[in-house]
Design an enzyme around this catalytic site. Structure first.
Site, PDB file in Angstrom:
ATOM      1  N   TYR A   1      13.295   0.095   4.553  1.00 46.61           N
ATOM      2  CA  TYR A   1      11.593   0.121   4.646  1.00 46.61           C
ATOM      3  C   TYR A   1      11.432   0.048   2.954  1.00 46.61           C
ATOM      4  CZ  TYR A   1       7.351   2.489   4.510  1.00 46.61           C
ATOM      5  OH  TYR A   1       6.016   2.704   4.573  1.00 46.61           O
TER       6      TYR A   1
ATOM      7  N   GLU B   1       3.263  -3.167   3.170  1.00 40.13           N
ATOM      8  CA  GLU B   1       4.357  -2.544   3.663  1.00 40.13           C
ATOM      9  C   GLU B   1       5.060  -3.496   4.433  1.00 40.13           C
ATOM     10  OE1 GLU B   1       4.549   1.449   6.147  1.00 40.13           O
ATOM     11  OE2 GLU B   1       3.870  -0.548   7.572  1.00 40.13           O
TER      12      GLU B   1
END
Ligand code: GDP
Ligand code: MN
Length: 390
Positions: free
Chosen positions: A110, A198
């Site tokens: 992530y 993101e």
């Protein structure tokens, strides 16, 4: 403004951030074979292009080994109503599918850059637990999230990105490409006045390469004027009424209740929505006519509210501060005469010359219910809406 995955990936690509080879976005099945060719040899992955995450679990991301599987996947995704925790129960319709070459995944990480309002600067976040939603991760394993604050002027320092890369257990070679990627994305974040970039997941392929498999990006609407490339794109989030309101300078957000609210001032509009809810009703919208609240603006606001067929009563709650209540009462009268009002109207005025204003409304003989306080108005509106036949 939120960007679609393929738009964010195009920006990533322009900054040298590795993304999967793509065949582009298609809106019809007829375009599929061309897209597959452009993406290169299969397998492929087909992905619903909507402004919401959680598409994988909702059936909006499908792998296809061959052309016939790709066709079945495109058929299933195009026109589907995608329902994920981020869309609300009504979901969103899918009009576009991204066709990418599929990636062989060894690890899912992530990576994101968000604006940290407390620190007053961007912060880079990373975790070895990719694929999992960051909100869930923050709740369940907050220790698994690495954070590095970023200088808005300098961007991230290499040593910070390197520290992160090694903590993610990347090899020395991978750390080098990770540092490049984080630096490029941070630069992109700053250049585009973003509030979020993101990459979830950022994958390590079986060959050991780093690739941004997904891309999400939001930018600050107040800085849109600095980004003509973004500003020219249609606002796909706004409904038709919201677009119409924006054109005439009215802040309007469509909601799902039955009580149309016309209010001046964002704070008062929010208080009105709360009070309607407290009285047992549901607001059909947030609407701020602005400080001026003249007859024209009130008329336009009425027109927008009444186009929403779910509206069963209209609550006007206006504070005469900058403008006298009598001026507002005249405006409301003019507007009511002009629009075809087919639902009960509840009016609550407060402020300068309120008594005179109420007398004007009384004398007009037009059908409306006057209220003495916000609470009184909310209760009357809820009652009127529940009794309305429409
Ligand atoms: P999201 O669910 O909206 O966040 O969509 P993502 O783009 O993140 O995709 C969801 C999941 O699908 C990923 O976490 C992967 O596990 C899987 N996925 C997406 N693309 C590929 C691919 O090219 N290859 C493989 N093997 N899995 C993929
Ligand atoms: Mn994702």
């Amino acid at each position: 403004m939120k960007l679609l995955e393929h738009e964010a990936k195009a920006l990533f690509r322009s900054r040298g951030v590795p993304v999967p080879p793509t065949g582009g976005v298609i809106k019809t099945l007829g375009r599929l074979s061309g897209a597959l060719k452009r993406a290169g040899k299969g397998p492929w992955v087909l992905k619903a292009q909507v402004l919401a995450g959680g598409r994988g679990k909702a059936g909006g991301v499908k792998l296809a080994k061959n052309a016939s599987e790709a066709k079945a996947a495109a058929k299933a995704i195009l026109g589907m109503r995608l329902i994920s925790p981020q869309t609300g129960p009504q979901g969103v319709l899918v009009h576009e599918v991204l066709v990418d070459k599929a990636t062989d995944i060894a690890r899912e990480l992530y990576l994101s850059i968000v604006l940290d309002r407390r620190e007053g600067r961007p912060v880079v976040m990373a975790s070895a637990e990719g694929g999992m939603e960051i909100e869930q991760l923050a709740r369940e394993k907050p220790g698994a999230i690495l954070r590095e604050p970023v200088s808005p002027a300098r961007g991230i320092d290499d040593f910070q990105a390197r520290r992160m890369g090694f903590a993610l257990r990347l090899t020395a070679e991978q750390v080098t490409s990770f540092v490049k990627m984080v630096r490029a994305l941070t630069r992109l974040f700053i250049d585009y006045d973003a509030s979020l970039v993101e990459v979830n997941p950022l994958v390590v392929t079986k060959k050991g390469e780093l690739i941004a498999l997904d891309a999400k990006m939001s930018t600050d609407d107040n800085a849109l004027f600095r980004h003509p490339d973004l500003a020219s794109r249609d606002d796909i989030e706004a409904g038709a009424l919201e677009k119409q309101a924006k054109k005439v300078g009215i802040s309007y957000i469509e909601l799902d209740g039955s009580i149309g609210c016309m209010v001046n001032g964002a704070g008062l509009a929010m208080a009105t929505m709360d009070t309607v809810s407290l009285a047992g009703g549901r607001p059909a919208n947030f609407l701020d006519v602005g400080g001026g609240a003249n007859a024209d603006q009130v008329t336009r606001a009425f027109q927008i509210i009444l186009k929403d067929k779910r509206v069963k009563a209209v609550l006007v709650n206006i504070f005469g501060g900058i403008m006298k209540c009598t001026t507002i009462a005249d405006g409301v009268l003019q507007a009511v005469k002009k629009v075809h009002l087919n639902v009960p109207l509840i009016v609550r005025l407060e402020g300068t010359q309120v008594a005179e204003a109420k007398a004007i409304l009384d004398k007009s003989g037009l059908p409306m219910i006057q209220a003495d306080s916000l609470w009184d108005a909310a209760q009357k509106a809820v009652k009127a809406a529940s009794e309305a036949p429409r």
